[in-house]
Design a protein around this motif. Structure first.
Motif, short mmCIF file in Angstrom:
data_model
loop_
_atom_site.label_atom_id
_atom_site.label_comp_id
_atom_site.label_asym_id
_atom_site.label_seq_id
_atom_site.Cartn_x
_atom_site.Cartn_y
_atom_site.Cartn_z
N PRO A 154 0.80 -1.23 0.00
CA PRO A 154 0.00 0.00 0.00
C PRO A 154 0.83 1.28 0.00
CG PRO A 154 -0.94 -1.58 1.53
CD PRO A 154 0.39 -2.14 1.09
N TYR A 291 -4.43 -3.28 6.57
CA TYR A 291 -3.83 -4.18 5.60
C TYR A 291 -3.42 -5.48 6.28
CZ TYR A 291 -0.46 -5.80 2.04
OH TYR A 291 0.23 -6.53 1.10
N LYS A 293 -1.99 -9.51 5.39
CA LYS A 293 -1.39 -10.33 4.33
C LYS A 293 -1.01 -11.70 4.85
CE LYS A 293 2.37 -10.33 0.91
NZ LYS A 293 3.51 -9.57 0.36
N SER A 306 -4.01 -10.90 0.28
CA SER A 306 -4.08 -9.79 1.23
C SER A 306 -5.45 -9.14 1.17
CB SER A 306 -2.98 -8.75 0.95
OG SER A 306 -3.12 -8.22 -0.36
N TRP A 308 -7.49 -5.43 2.05
CA TRP A 308 -7.28 -4.00 2.24
C TRP A 308 -8.61 -3.31 2.48
CZ3 TRP A 308 -4.11 -0.20 3.32
CH2 TRP A 308 -4.39 1.09 2.91
N SER A 310 -9.91 0.78 3.52
CA SER A 310 -9.41 2.12 3.73
C SER A 310 -10.54 3.12 3.87
CB SER A 310 -8.48 2.55 2.59
OG SER A 310 -9.19 2.66 1.37
N TYR A 322 -4.96 1.09 -3.94
CA TYR A 322 -4.91 1.26 -2.49
C TYR A 322 -5.28 2.68 -2.07
CZ TYR A 322 -2.56 -3.26 -2.29
OH TYR A 322 -2.27 -4.59 -2.39
N SER A 338 -12.99 -1.69 0.00
CA SER A 338 -12.24 -2.84 0.49
C SER A 338 -11.88 -3.71 -0.71
CB SER A 338 -13.03 -3.64 1.51
OG SER A 338 -14.20 -4.18 0.94
#
Length: 405
Positions: A154, A291, A293, A306, A308, A310, A322, A338
């Motif tokens: 990211p 994040y 992973k 992974s 993510w 935000s 990202y 997401s």
């Protein structure tokens, strides 16, 4: 394209002499100094030829293809046990391109017209690497940048290892049993009096606190990473000064199985925060992200997945997927998106200094909605069109020729 992928996979899986590595290992440079090579002079050829196809079909960014190579030709001299000097040039070439924008590339370069173009893109290369001790190194000139900083995705898009110019500035590298750090300054824009662009630089730190020995079967660590980009100087004629901050902190664990079939399993979680400059086109000046992973290193290849999530996050050098800003539709932003990311990669070591790598990625958005700041229109992601696929082949050539003095 699908036939190229099938051929590459068959070729790699049938060969049984492959030693597991990662694509990152192709991009990395070794900053260690071998004291036994004092007085040696050599010529090094460092070349990365790449073909990367991004088949993107989302509202974040358009798809594109990167076919080309970069080449570094260097003279390397080690006058003392603790000093290496490297001089030469760095050049970037894209297949089919005959003119290049005439400024430093920190991402895929934008075209400004023939008045700002050259037939080739070539830069001088100069690096001094000093070892103050077995733990501490200092580099000046062209530093060990890109993937060498070991930033999480990211914060740094691995694709920049293909298209960006070498970073220039100063760097302090420290490595010990329980703590590592990489502290650097990348000076990107120098200004003279009456220049009509901003002075600009990036400072960063990538560190890792290790709870136990890295060779332990269970290894626990805590990464802390920070990037600061500043534009504006004392003799800058442009109005305003801008500072952008990206920060990440987290925890990770790696389990080494002790078997050949499955080398290790690692799990890492990071919390990210960013601060954007005010008085810009971006409607929010703070953001955050989460994040996680999970990665598997198998006998012959590596797989990772992974997740993510935000909220108003803006990444300086990460993949636009990202971030919360559309690179495809001007004035369009994303609310709490997401994403699931899956990566599979394989590296075939042809011989000393010669490696062939292949990887494929899938980006899939799960939740969130888009909105336009101008019209205040709000609409959901069209998940049925959310096909974001990437495939790359990389050939790294790094022979060294010792010259007898």
């Amino acid at each position: 394209m699908r036939y190229i992928i099938i051929f590459a996979v068959i070729f790699l899986f049938e060969n049984q002499m492959i030693i597991p590595q990662t694509i990152d290992s192709i991009f990395m440079s070794d900053s260690r100094i071998d004291s036994t090579r004092r007085g040696e002079f050599s010529i090094e050829v460092d070349n990365l030829t790449f073909f990367k196809n991004n088949e993107y079909n989302s509202s974040f960014q358009k798809g594109y293809t990167l076919p080309g190579f970069w080449l570094q030709l260097k003279n390397v001299y080690q006058p003392f046990n603790n000093l290496i000097l490297e001089t030469g040039f760095h050049s970037l070439w894209f297949w089919g391109a005959d003119l290049y924008p005439a400024y430093a590339y920190r991402e895929l370069a934008a075209w400004n017209g023939k008045e700002n173009a050259y037939n080739v893109h070539i830069l001088p290369f100069l690096r001094a690497n000093i070892a103050f001790s077995k733990h501490l190194n200092f580099a000046m000139g062209n530093i060990y940048g890109g993937v060498n900083h070991k930033l999480i995705e990211p914060l740094y898009n691995p694709e920049l290892n293909l298209i960006s110019d070498p970073e220039t500035g100063m760097q302090l590298l420290f490595k010990s049993k329980f703590f590592d750090f990489d502290l650097w300054l990348d000076w990107q824009n120098f200004i003279f009096k009456n220049d009509t662009h901003h002075e600009a630089f990036v400072s960063g730190i990538s560190s890792k606190i290790k709870a136990n020995d890295e060779k332990s079967r269970f290894h626990v660590y805590f990464p802390i990473q920070n990037l600061i980009r500043h534009k504006g100087g004392e003799i800058d004629t442009m109005s305003g000064a801008y500072t952008t901050i990206n920060t990440a902190a987290g925890a990770g664990i790696r389990y080494s199985t002790g078997t050949n079939a499955l080398k290790n399993i690692s799990l890492e979680f990071d919390f990210l925060f960013n601060k954007n400059p005010k008085d810009t086109d971006i409607p929010f000046n703070k953001g955050k992200g989460y994040y996680g992973k999970l990665a598997f290193q198998l006998k012959n290849f590596n797989i990772s997945t992974s997740y993510w999530k935000s909220d108003n996050f803006i990444s300086m050098y990460g993949n636009p997927f990202y971030g919360s800003v559309s690179y495809k539709k001007k004035g369009v932003y994303f609310h709490k998106p997401s994403m699931l990311h899956v990566l599979a990669e394989y590296v075939y070591p042809i011989g000393k200094g010669f490696d062939l790598g292949i990887n494929t990625e899938i980006f899939c958005f799960l939740t969130g909605y888009m909105y336009s700041m101008k019209s205040k229109e709000r609409y959901s992601f069209k998940l049925e069109n959310n096909r974001n696929f990437s495939f790359g082949i990389y050939l790294h050539i790094h022979p060294e020729f010792l010259i007898k003095l």
